[in-house]
Design a protein around this motif. Structure first.
Motif, PDB file in Angstrom:
ATOM      1  N   THR A   1       0.853  -1.204   0.000  1.00 41.68           N
ATOM      2  CA  THR A   1       0.000   0.000   0.000  1.00 41.68           C
ATOM      3  C   THR A   1       0.882   1.246   0.000  1.00 41.68           C
ATOM      4  O   THR A   1       0.881   2.022   0.965  1.00 41.68           O
ATOM      5  CB  THR A   1      -0.937   0.020   1.223  1.00 41.68           C
TER       6      THR A   1
ATOM      7  N   GLN B   1      -2.902   6.953  -0.469  1.00 40.99           N
ATOM      8  CA  GLN B   1      -2.449   5.602  -0.114  1.00 40.99           C
ATOM      9  C   GLN B   1      -3.032   4.627  -1.118  1.00 40.99           C
ATOM     10  O   GLN B   1      -4.246   4.431  -1.189  1.00 40.99           O
ATOM     11  CB  GLN B   1      -2.874   5.224   1.306  1.00 40.99           C
TER      12      GLN B   1
ATOM     13  N   LEU C   1      -4.323   1.426  -2.586  1.00 44.18           N
ATOM     14  CA  LEU C   1      -4.894   0.192  -2.036  1.00 44.18           C
ATOM     15  C   LEU C   1      -5.418  -0.729  -3.130  1.00 44.18           C
ATOM     16  O   LEU C   1      -6.082  -1.720  -2.824  1.00 44.18           O
ATOM     17  CB  LEU C   1      -6.043   0.526  -1.074  1.00 44.18           C
TER      18      LEU C   1
ATOM     19  N   PHE D   1      -9.726  -1.639  -3.513  1.00 44.05           N
ATOM     20  CA  PHE D   1      -9.254  -1.776  -2.138  1.00 44.05           C
ATOM     21  C   PHE D   1      -9.880  -2.967  -1.423  1.00 44.05           C
ATOM     22  O   PHE D   1      -9.329  -3.473  -0.434  1.00 44.05           O
ATOM     23  CB  PHE D   1      -9.523  -0.482  -1.354  1.00 44.05           C
TER      24      PHE D   1
ATOM     25  N   MET E   1      -7.837  -6.006  -0.302  1.00 47.23           N
ATOM     26  CA  MET E   1      -6.978  -5.991   0.880  1.00 47.23           C
ATOM     27  C   MET E   1      -7.552  -6.859   1.997  1.00 47.23           C
ATOM     28  O   MET E   1      -6.811  -7.534   2.716  1.00 47.23           O
ATOM     29  CB  MET E   1      -6.798  -4.555   1.385  1.00 47.23           C
TER      30      MET E   1
ATOM     31  N   TYR F   1      -4.245  -1.532   7.180  1.00 49.04           N
ATOM     32  CA  TYR F   1      -3.644  -0.509   6.318  1.00 49.04           C
ATOM     33  C   TYR F   1      -3.735   0.894   6.901  1.00 49.04           C
ATOM     34  O   TYR F   1      -3.025   1.799   6.455  1.00 49.04           O
ATOM     35  CB  TYR F   1      -4.148  -0.564   4.878  1.00 49.04           C
TER      36      TYR F   1
END
Length: 486
Positions: free
Chosen positions: A97, A113, A115, A123, A126, A245
């Motif tokens: 990330t 960020q 992701l 994202f 994740m 994260y």
């Protein structure tokens, strides 16, 4: 680690039982009885860890019924750089990330960020990649099977299906709103031909899909007979995976634990930013948690006014950031539970009122349901709203000023983040997806197509397999039972 239901159910199940069960039997959501705390010394030790080792350190505070050696192996199986291989130019894939600075001037620092380097470019990978491995592990220990019934507004579905395809003992029945996802999102799900994947296009909006999933989970006899589980963010294990994260972003953006950061999170269902709330409650030095909504601004309305007012299906807008086209945020109950001092009786009454009257009021005014809105500030929440014109302008601005193409949801986040900057505090915007997933709007904003990672060039032309069904829980339950063989 002991867990409680937001609505007061007396049982205290283990992490693995919650993983496979989803909702509590009383319809509530699970949370730890007490949030585990992270010390400054631990944060210092975690600064040098790989993402997989950081995930293990966070997970071991919650999944205390899984042997630590097994948990560590699962974290490394999930967060290897070979899984997160869709890194953009300038990104270090081994960081999983990575942070990219957008602005750093006048005492303000705005950071993105990344992701979305996982297999479905969003994202949701994740958490979902970990969930798939946890499911397979827990089911193998019990010699059991699981039939997952989920709802998606776009990215959850593909992330879940890619994480569960081919997994032993698992079938996935994914509900999505018919013709309300992007062409890329639709193709990514419906083109899967794996025999354990079933796509159901529901004639309605995402909230209809989510209501059906909850109705199925609340039918305890049916749930037990059909071995039903869920991958939506009502599943506590998914939220825990997302907590990681936030720690990673903080540690990468700071040099010492004396510094604070803020996070802006595009949000519809409150799952992603709920993980930030949990990280903050664990002791992560977060200044503000900023909720960014689109035209479906139920959450923004609450954090501005103290009134939570869900919209009817006909009042839910179909927007160019469709993964946030949600008017009933299922994870919001977790935050309200903390806001109300963990009073499960009041939480149940409030969310019964959501179902029966469409919302509740915590302003403290005559006739309201409480006065807790005044306490929201101590949890660090702020909010903002973005429209189609805003996201077009933001996509153009970010491209012209930083040379980066962002997707529509991330654009909502950046727009709202720039309105909530605090001098001296780094603002981290959580990226939502790669822009290729929403190419129609990228073309409108920039006059060209978004770049696509290898392997996704012609995904819309692949054969699709799905069933169109009305928004009726009984019809969906019959379809699931027909295809489970139970």
């Amino acid at each position: 680690m002991q867990y409680v239901s937001t609505r007061g159910h007396s049982a205290t199940p283990s992490f693995s039982e919650i993983l496979l069960g989803g909702l509590a039997p009383d319809g509530g959501l699970y949370l730890p009885q007490q949030y585990p705390q992270v010390s400054g010394a631990e944060l210092d030790q975690w600064r040098s860890l790989s993402y997989a080792d950081l995930a293990y350190q966070v997970l071991r505070k919650f999944a205390t019924d899984i042997p630590e050696s097994d948990l560590k192996a699962l974290a490394h199986k999930t967060y290897g750089a070979d899984v997160y291989c869709n890194a953009r130019s300038g990104d270090d894939a081994s960081q999983i990330t990575p942070l990219r600075t957008l602005e750093h001037k006048d005492g303000n620092k705005l950071v993105l960020q990344a992701l979305s380097n996982g297999p479905t470019l969003a994202f949701k990978d994740m958490a979902m990649q970990l969930l798939g491995n946890l499911f397979e592990y827990a089911l193998a220990r019990k010699g059991a099977e699981l039939n997952i019934v989920g709802a998606t507004s776009g990215d959850t579905g593909s992330a879940a299906e890619y994480a569960m395809r081919g997994k032993q003992g698992i079938r996935v029945f994914m509900l999505s709103p018919h013709r309300k996802m992007s062409a890329f999102q639709t193709a990514q799900m419906f083109s899967l031909q794996d025999p354990n994947i079933f796509n159901i296009a529901v004639e309605g909006v995402f909230d209809d899909c989510q209501d059906i999933v909850k109705a199925i989970s609340n039918d305890l006899d049916y749930k037990a007979a059909q071995k039903i589980g869920t991958v939506n963010s009502i599943n506590w294990a998914r939220v825990v995976a997302q907590v990681v994260y936030y720690f990673r972003g903080y540690l990468a953006a700071t040099d010492s634990n004396d510094q604070k950061v803020s996070f802006t999170v595009p949000s519809g269902n409150f799952g992603n930013i709920c993980a930030g709330h949990i990280a903050r409650m664990m002791g992560l030095p977060i200044d503000k948690l900023v909720v960014a909504t689109n035209e479906n601004d139920v959450l923004d309305e609450f954090f501005r006014t103290g009134v939570y007012r869900v919209r009817k299906s006909a009042e839910t807008y179909h927007t160019s950031s469709p993964s946030m086209d949600i008017s009933k945020a299922s994870n919001f109950e977790r935050f309200v539970y903390d806001l109300l001092g963990r009073d499960s009786v009041r939480v149940k009454a409030l969310f019964d009122k959501v179902e029966n009257a469409g919302g509740f009021d915590l302003t403290g005014k005559p006739g309201s349901d409480g006065d807790e809105f005044a306490s929201v500030i101590k949890y660090g929440f702020a909010s903002g709203r973005s429209t189609h014109d805003d996201r077009l302008a933001t996509i153009r601005f970010v491209q012209e000023n930083y040379g980066i193409t962002v997707d529509t949801h991330t654009a909502d986040g950046i727009k709202v983040a720039r309105e909530n900057l605090t001098p001296g505090v780094t603002m981290i915007v959580l990226e939502t997806a790669l822009p290729a997933k929403f190419n129609e709007t990228i073309r409108e904003a920039l006059g060209r197509d978004a770049d696509r990672p290898a392997g996704f060039e012609n995904i819309e032309s692949l054969a699709q397999r799905f069933e169109v069904m009305p928004a009726q829980a009984d019809r969906i339950k019959a379809y699931v039972a027909q295809h489970t063989g139970l």
